[in-house]
Design a protein around this motif. Structure first.
Motif, PDB file in Angstrom:
ATOM      1  N   PHE A 151       0.930  -5.954  -7.155  1.00 34.86           N
ATOM      2  CA  PHE A 151       0.170  -7.132  -6.902  1.00 34.86           C
ATOM      3  C   PHE A 151       0.687  -8.021  -5.770  1.00 34.86           C
ATOM      4  CE2 PHE A 151      -1.941 -11.228  -7.735  1.00 34.86           C
ATOM      5  CZ  PHE A 151      -3.272 -11.021  -7.463  1.00 34.86           C
ATOM      6  N   VAL A 152       1.869  -8.541  -6.170  1.00 38.70           N
ATOM      7  CA  VAL A 152       2.672  -9.501  -5.307  1.00 38.70           C
ATOM      8  C   VAL A 152       2.949  -8.931  -3.956  1.00 38.70           C
ATOM      9  CG1 VAL A 152       4.489 -10.777  -5.053  1.00 38.70           C
ATOM     10  CG2 VAL A 152       3.596 -10.600  -7.249  1.00 38.70           C
ATOM     11  N   GLU A 153       3.500  -7.774  -4.122  1.00 36.85           N
ATOM     12  CA  GLU A 153       3.414  -6.942  -2.598  1.00 36.85           C
ATOM     13  C   GLU A 153       2.309  -6.851  -1.768  1.00 36.85           C
ATOM     14  OE1 GLU A 153       5.853  -5.489  -0.032  1.00 36.85           O
ATOM     15  OE2 GLU A 153       6.860  -5.860  -1.739  1.00 36.85           O
ATOM     16  N   ALA A 154       1.376  -6.584  -2.598  1.00 36.79           N
ATOM     17  CA  ALA A 154       0.094  -6.524  -1.798  1.00 36.79           C
ATOM     18  C   ALA A 154      -0.533  -7.719  -1.124  1.00 36.79           C
ATOM     19  CB  ALA A 154      -1.206  -5.890  -2.580  1.00 36.79           C
TER      20      ALA A 154
ATOM     21  N   TYR B 189      -2.067  -2.494   1.872  1.00 41.50           N
ATOM     22  CA  TYR B 189      -1.291  -3.482   2.119  1.00 41.50           C
ATOM     23  C   TYR B 189       0.096  -3.172   1.236  1.00 41.50           C
ATOM     24  CZ  TYR B 189      -3.390  -6.677   4.972  1.00 41.50           C
ATOM     25  OH  TYR B 189      -3.819  -7.502   6.111  1.00 41.50           O
ATOM     26  N   LEU B 190      -0.026  -2.216  -0.036  1.00 42.12           N
ATOM     27  CA  LEU B 190       1.205  -1.763  -0.708  1.00 42.12           C
ATOM     28  C   LEU B 190       1.701  -0.783   0.206  1.00 42.12           C
ATOM     29  CD1 LEU B 190       2.454  -2.407  -3.292  1.00 42.12           C
ATOM     30  CD2 LEU B 190       0.846  -0.748  -4.422  1.00 42.12           C
ATOM     31  N   LEU B 191       1.089   0.098   0.904  1.00 41.66           N
ATOM     32  CA  LEU B 191       1.572   1.054   1.667  1.00 41.66           C
ATOM     33  C   LEU B 191       2.392   0.245   2.824  1.00 41.66           C
ATOM     34  CD1 LEU B 191       2.140   3.857   2.761  1.00 41.66           C
ATOM     35  CD2 LEU B 191      -0.189   3.858   3.899  1.00 41.66           C
ATOM     36  N   ASN B 192       1.671  -0.672   3.419  1.00 42.00           N
ATOM     37  CA  ASN B 192       2.287  -1.412   4.304  1.00 42.00           C
ATOM     38  C   ASN B 192       3.592  -1.708   4.031  1.00 42.00           C
ATOM     39  OD1 ASN B 192       2.514  -4.527   5.656  1.00 42.00           O
ATOM     40  ND2 ASN B 192       2.093  -2.674   7.179  1.00 42.00           N
ATOM     41  N   GLY B 193       3.828  -2.668   2.841  1.00 38.61           N
ATOM     42  CA  GLY B 193       5.006  -2.869   2.265  1.00 38.61           C
ATOM     43  C   GLY B 193       6.052  -1.993   2.437  1.00 38.61           C
TER      44      GLY B 193
END
Length: 309
Positions: free
Chosen positions: A27-30, A76-80
């Protein structure tokens, strides 16, 4: 017997805690701020659609918003996962970059979230399933191999514009039930202005603090190719132009978005002030324009929601 029972429960409790920790880190990463504004975009599209729509089913709108935000979470998780190199060079404090979340674990959670986002559209208009699915495709094209559209400013702008407009279309679809009703002029004006703000102000604002890492990863952003000074000036001109254009559109089309105009004007002043401050400071100050941009995004959408509820 009590000790044996506690011993039997311990592995399950440990697994539960570990899973909860992974989800919290994901969640934080996204990026909670991005998830929040993504929710606001969808809900603004829904609220601004009300003048031409029959009374919507709140449960359906919330279901649609959940599906949309799950897709953004996955993207956004994949982006991280794919941004590890540049994030570490830029000193990012997000979980993957600092080593608290394994990229493979995050990628697995992202894949599950993507599937859930599609599943969450069950019972909603088929168009909404296509909207969420197309958003997932755009997210993969942006971050995933072999495309990596994030590597250049043109690809970034194209993906962000398309995804931004899809969010408002999703809200409209959830409210209208997929019926072919005319789109309110106010929604069109707002969606175009907010999407342009996200891309033409947000992209250079973010790039200002990421120049070193982006260059190390081979990305050709405006800030990398044109330099920090020109990127800041582009951001200033874009913000001023959009604030003025929105004001003209509101007057010309007579849509009830005067409060939104004031919010964007205030945000323009904040972004320019933050940019001028960043030009004289270190890495932390370089993040100020992006923070001002992000606060403005939230403020503009909240103002639109409050003004039209």
């Amino acid at each position: 017997m009590v000790s044996l029972s506690m011993s039997n429960q311990a592995p399950g409790v440990t697994a539960l805690r570990s899973s909860a920790r992974v989800l919290r880190l994901c969640f934080v990463e996204a990026r909670p701020a991005v998830l929040a504004v993504s929710t606001l975009r969808f809900m603004t599209g829904a609220v601004l659609a009300l003048p031409v729509s029959p009374v919507p089913e709140p449960a359906k709108v919330l279901q649609g918003a959940t599906a949309w935000v799950l897709s953004i979470f996955a993207i956004y998780l994949l982006n991280g996962v794919t941004d590890v190199t540049e994030d570490r060079v830029n000193g990012s404090g997000r979980p993957i970059a600092r080593g608290d979340l394994a990229p493979r674990t995050a990628a697995t959670v992202a894949a599950v979230a993507a599937v859930l986002s599609i599943a969450a559209t069950a019972g909603l208009p088929p168009v909404l399933t296509w909207i969420v699915g197309l958003n997932l495709v755009l997210g993969y094209l942006y971050s995933g191999p072999p495309f990596h559209l994030k590597s250049g400013s043109t690809g970034t702008v194209m993906v962000l514009c398309a995804s931004g407009l899809l969010s408002y279309w999703g809200g409209l679809t959830a409210v209208t039930g997929g019926q072919s009703l005319s789109t309110p002029t106010g929604l069109i004006v707002f969606a175009v202005a907010a999407t342009c703000w996200m891309t033409f102000v947000g992209v250079p604002a973010k790039d200002l603090s990421d120049i070193e890492g982006d260059a190390a990863a081979g990305r050709r952003t405006i800030a990398v190719t044109c330099g920090e000074r020109r990127s800041r000036h582009f951001m200033y001109v874009a913000a001023l132009t959009l604030a003025a254009a929105l004001g003209v559109a509101v007057v010309f089309f007579r849509v009830p978005l005067a409060g939104v105009c004031l919010a964007m004007l205030a945000g323009t002043v904040a972004v320019i002030a933050a940019g001028r401050s960043a030009a004289k400071g270190g890495s932390d100050q370089q993040r100020r324009p992006y923070r001002a941009f992000m606060v403005t995004q939230h403020l503009v959408h909240i103002t639109a929601l409050i003004s039209n509820i």
